[in-house]
Design a protein around this motif. Sequence first.
Motif, PDB file in Angstrom:
ATOM      1  N   ILE A   1       0.843  -1.197   0.000  1.00  0.00           N
ATOM      2  CA  ILE A   1       0.000   0.000   0.000  1.00  0.00           C
ATOM      3  C   ILE A   1       0.882   1.251   0.000  1.00  0.00           C
ATOM      4  O   ILE A   1       1.758   1.406   0.869  1.00  0.00           O
ATOM      5  CB  ILE A   1      -0.926   0.002   1.225  1.00  0.00           C
ATOM      6  CG1 ILE A   1      -1.802  -1.271   1.234  1.00  0.00           C
ATOM      7  CG2 ILE A   1      -1.808   1.247   1.239  1.00  0.00           C
ATOM      8  CD1 ILE A   1      -2.592  -1.458   2.526  1.00  0.00           C
TER       9      ILE A   1
ATOM     10  N   GLN B   1      -8.511   4.484   1.570  1.00  0.00           N
ATOM     11  CA  GLN B   1      -8.000   3.119   1.403  1.00  0.00           C
ATOM     12  C   GLN B   1      -8.299   2.275   2.647  1.00  0.00           C
ATOM     13  O   GLN B   1      -8.744   1.124   2.540  1.00  0.00           O
ATOM     14  CB  GLN B   1      -6.494   3.151   1.137  1.00  0.00           C
ATOM     15  CG  GLN B   1      -6.113   3.677  -0.231  1.00  0.00           C
ATOM     16  CD  GLN B   1      -4.623   3.961  -0.347  1.00  0.00           C
ATOM     17  OE1 GLN B   1      -3.960   4.312   0.640  1.00  0.00           O
ATOM     18  NE2 GLN B   1      -4.081   3.804  -1.550  1.00  0.00           N
TER      19      GLN B   1
ATOM     20  N   TYR C   1      -1.641   0.945  -5.319  1.00  0.00           N
ATOM     21  CA  TYR C   1      -1.358  -0.461  -5.019  1.00  0.00           C
ATOM     22  C   TYR C   1      -0.114  -0.888  -5.790  1.00  0.00           C
ATOM     23  O   TYR C   1       0.015  -0.638  -6.993  1.00  0.00           O
ATOM     24  CB  TYR C   1      -2.556  -1.329  -5.398  1.00  0.00           C
ATOM     25  CG  TYR C   1      -2.394  -2.772  -5.021  1.00  0.00           C
ATOM     26  CD1 TYR C   1      -2.358  -3.166  -3.678  1.00  0.00           C
ATOM     27  CD2 TYR C   1      -2.263  -3.755  -6.001  1.00  0.00           C
ATOM     28  CE1 TYR C   1      -2.208  -4.499  -3.332  1.00  0.00           C
ATOM     29  CE2 TYR C   1      -2.116  -5.092  -5.655  1.00  0.00           C
ATOM     30  CZ  TYR C   1      -2.077  -5.455  -4.315  1.00  0.00           C
ATOM     31  OH  TYR C   1      -1.919  -6.782  -3.973  1.00  0.00           O
TER      32      TYR C   1
ATOM     33  N   GLY D   1      -2.236   3.225   4.550  1.00  0.00           N
ATOM     34  CA  GLY D   1      -3.299   3.655   3.653  1.00  0.00           C
ATOM     35  C   GLY D   1      -3.819   5.058   3.956  1.00  0.00           C
ATOM     36  O   GLY D   1      -3.716   5.559   5.081  1.00  0.00           O
TER      37      GLY D   1
END
Length: 540
Positions: free
Chosen positions: A152, A288, A168, A284
């Motif tokens: 991430i 996310q 990603y 994240g």
Amino acid sequence: MRTKLNFLFLSVTVLAIFGCEQKEKEAPTKQRPNIVFIMSDDHAYQAISAYDDRLINTPNIDRIANEGMRFTNACVTNSICAPSRATILTGKHTHINGKIDNHTPFDTTQVTFPQLFKKAGYQTAMFGKLHFGNSPKGVDEFMILPGQGHYINPDFITKNGDTTITGYVTDIITDLSIKWLDKQRDPDKPFMLAYLHKAPHRPWWPRPDKFREFSKKTFPLPETLFDNYENRGTAAKTAEMNLLTHMQYGHDSKIWPETIEAMGGVEPKVEQLQASVYNEFNRGTEEQKSAYKVILDSINQDFKTRWPSMTDKEKMIWKYQRYMQDYLGSISSVDDNVGRFLDYLDESGLAENTIVVYTSDQGFYLGEHGWFDKRFIYDESFKTPLLIRWPNEIKAGTTNEEMVQNLDFAQTFLEAAQIEAPDDMQGESLMPLLKGQDDQWDREAVYYHYYEYPSVHMVKRHYGIVTKEYKLVHFYYDVDEWELYDRKKDPNEMNNVYNDPEYASVVERLHTELDELRKKYKDSSALDQRYIDIYKNRAK
């Protein structure tokens, strides 16, 4: 009159010869092919549908097999990440290039095949996971993950310093590779591109959409999931990579520490790594994390509800399913991105003169023998996927069963590119096999040597010889044990037949051949002891 005719004949002959010589001089040399080397980290051959479609369909990776050649006996010299990569780069066994384990520094005086490509006029680039070093030699352009890297919002090392890219990792590495081909390379030069995925390396974080999709799937159990190692030696019995007793609840299965705390602890107790589910999750953005949290909470609720009443067998199956959901979800993104990359090659017109290779740095256990990870000479760890496409050179849809290794990659690429390989490389070019000239391939056996012990997963040091029929292994350091497996009669490698009288002649022959291979590749008991001493001194 005769004199004039003779003169005329001589003149025509001279002109004809001169003309032929001129045509030979002017005839263009065969265009050197581009090389695209695609490697994923810990991608088991069992998780590619070109090899086995019981776990997952990988239509895009399969395209390389369908349009090229699939090797069924490809293997590695040392089943662990950084040493495998060093072998690929140098074309030498790890005891020669010095990278025997993940901790020993790489000998930077070693010549790597990208250096030879660059010297020969190729433009070179590397994007993704290298695993050691921060400035790959012989590479014009690179963006590599530091160490293991992250799934991430990964960090990258570049020529101009470190940077972080939102997204990603599998998508990003593909974006970088395509961008270099499309916008940044010199179109007048042939190229060598290393397109290197982090996935599906532990701790297996799929992209949120894949996480959601695969968390609902159930996968068939491996035949040997509940192996008790009764017909094997000490090494199999003492390895620490059992799904139930060694796979981490948080780091691997994605259980929140708060869940385990609320449950008052769980059994069996597993020594927890400092890394937890939060190490990757907290990288994240809020958006996310929100996408991941819904799925993570569902997994945790299932664990909290069901785990206390499960038998050990049921717990093993639960952990296996969680493992496969994340591992295969990560691979699904690799397959999508390989498809995107192959589409670009086709649409740009580059495919016609480009060799595309797909492989992994080694094999991986997907619950076979109750294990995860790699390291052993046993097949799931030792064997690796190898698919090669080369339009107009490799017959589409062919399968090759010869014993080939990652040791051979460098010399293969060099020969394809018409670059002379150094004399000290130890592999063999696969070109005869790629061209269907199997009668020119005379290798009957390969050599393997694993060193990283005592260390994580506690797989003992061992070396061995492997043919299509048999596998002879010597485990050493704190044991002195030999194992022999009949690869045809016992493909799951469940029965060590080293002391079976029926195999006495096989044992004798393979001992001789193993000694010869050790000499051929310049390995020895003295070197074994040298690397043991280095390890002990480092541990002090």
